[in-house]
Write a protein that holds these residues in place. Sequence first.
Motif, PDB file in Angstrom:
ATOM      1  N   GLU A  11       0.866   4.005  -2.830  1.00 19.22           N
ATOM      2  CA  GLU A  11       0.629   5.412  -2.481  1.00 19.22           C
ATOM      3  C   GLU A  11       1.762   6.283  -3.023  1.00 19.22           C
ATOM      4  O   GLU A  11       1.522   7.356  -3.560  1.00 19.22           O
ATOM      5  CB  GLU A  11       0.518   5.561  -0.954  1.00 19.22           C
ATOM      6  N   LYS A  12       2.991   5.796  -2.898  1.00 18.99           N
ATOM      7  CA  LYS A  12       4.140   6.552  -3.409  1.00 18.99           C
ATOM      8  C   LYS A  12       4.075   6.652  -4.930  1.00 18.99           C
ATOM      9  O   LYS A  12       4.375   7.704  -5.510  1.00 18.99           O
ATOM     10  CB  LYS A  12       5.447   5.895  -2.967  1.00 18.99           C
ATOM     11  N   ASP A  13       3.674   5.557  -5.577  1.00 16.48           N
ATOM     12  CA  ASP A  13       3.533   5.580  -7.036  1.00 16.48           C
ATOM     13  C   ASP A  13       2.463   6.591  -7.444  1.00 16.48           C
ATOM     14  O   ASP A  13       2.614   7.320  -8.429  1.00 16.48           O
ATOM     15  CB  ASP A  13       3.172   4.190  -7.568  1.00 16.48           C
ATOM     16  N   LYS A  14       1.364   6.614  -6.691  1.00 19.62           N
ATOM     17  CA  LYS A  14       0.262   7.531  -6.971  1.00 19.62           C
ATOM     18  C   LYS A  14       0.732   8.976  -6.793  1.00 19.62           C
ATOM     19  O   LYS A  14       0.445   9.846  -7.613  1.00 19.62           O
ATOM     20  CB  LYS A  14      -0.897   7.216  -6.032  1.00 19.62           C
ATOM     21  N   GLN A  15       1.480   9.245  -5.729  1.00 16.16           N
ATOM     22  CA  GLN A  15       2.001  10.589  -5.485  1.00 16.16           C
ATOM     23  C   GLN A  15       3.002  10.976  -6.573  1.00 16.16           C
ATOM     24  O   GLN A  15       3.016  12.118  -7.045  1.00 16.16           O
ATOM     25  CB  GLN A  15       2.661  10.656  -4.107  1.00 16.16           C
ATOM     26  N   ALA A  16       3.819  10.035  -6.972  1.00 17.26           N
ATOM     27  CA  ALA A  16       4.805  10.310  -8.023  1.00 17.26           C
ATOM     28  C   ALA A  16       4.098  10.615  -9.334  1.00 17.26           C
ATOM     29  O   ALA A  16       4.475  11.537 -10.075  1.00 17.26           O
ATOM     30  CB  ALA A  16       5.749   9.130  -8.174  1.00 17.26           C
ATOM     31  N   SER A  65       1.090  11.786  -9.644  1.00 12.86           N
ATOM     32  CA  SER A  65       0.426  13.074  -9.466  1.00 12.86           C
ATOM     33  C   SER A  65       1.440  14.210  -9.618  1.00 12.86           C
ATOM     34  O   SER A  65       1.171  15.226 -10.259  1.00 12.86           O
ATOM     35  CB  SER A  65      -0.234  13.124  -8.092  1.00 12.86           C
ATOM     36  N   ARG A 120       0.834  -1.209   0.000  1.00 15.30           N
ATOM     37  CA  ARG A 120       0.000   0.000   0.000  1.00 15.30           C
ATOM     38  C   ARG A 120       0.864   1.253   0.000  1.00 15.30           C
ATOM     39  O   ARG A 120       0.579   2.220  -0.698  1.00 15.30           O
ATOM     40  CB  ARG A 120      -0.894   0.014   1.245  1.00 15.30           C
ATOM     41  N   ASP A 121       1.944   1.205   0.768  1.00 16.45           N
ATOM     42  CA  ASP A 121       2.846   2.368   0.812  1.00 16.45           C
ATOM     43  C   ASP A 121       3.488   2.598  -0.565  1.00 16.45           C
ATOM     44  O   ASP A 121       3.603   3.732  -1.019  1.00 16.45           O
ATOM     45  CB  ASP A 121       3.946   2.137   1.856  1.00 16.45           C
ATOM     46  N   ALA A 122       3.863   1.505  -1.204  1.00 15.84           N
ATOM     47  CA  ALA A 122       4.469   1.615  -2.526  1.00 15.84           C
ATOM     48  C   ALA A 122       3.456   2.140  -3.529  1.00 15.84           C
ATOM     49  O   ALA A 122       3.774   2.992  -4.379  1.00 15.84           O
ATOM     50  CB  ALA A 122       5.007   0.265  -2.972  1.00 15.84           C
TER      51      ALA A 122
END
Length: 121
Positions: A9-14, A16, A5-7
């Motif tokens: 979320e980080k992919d989603k933020q990246a 974005s 999930r953290d990965a």
Amino acid sequence: ETGARDAAEKDKQAASGASAIRQELTRAKMDLAEARSSLAEVQHKNQDTQANFKTKLRTLTTQLTTTLHQKQSAALKGRGGATAQLTQLRIRNASLRTQLQQHRGPLAETQGELEKLVESL
């Protein structure tokens, strides 16, 4: 699962962040295109202004040169007339001097005769 999930979320933020960067880049490209267009307009107006200035400068130079030549011509004509008058005055002066010389002789004789007449009285 938490790591996944953290990965995610980080992919989603990246993704974005990358999307925001692309949008900023697109805006910058549009601003650059607008600036180039404005620059082209300014350069075109500048060229027109320079052309108008050069035309006006040529016109004024021609007018000034023409006026100067006319004034010089008038001055030379005036000088020519004055020179002719001066020549006439010099001729008249020489004529009067000649007449004066011619009258001085008889005047001196008459003066001498008068002095003799006065002495004899």
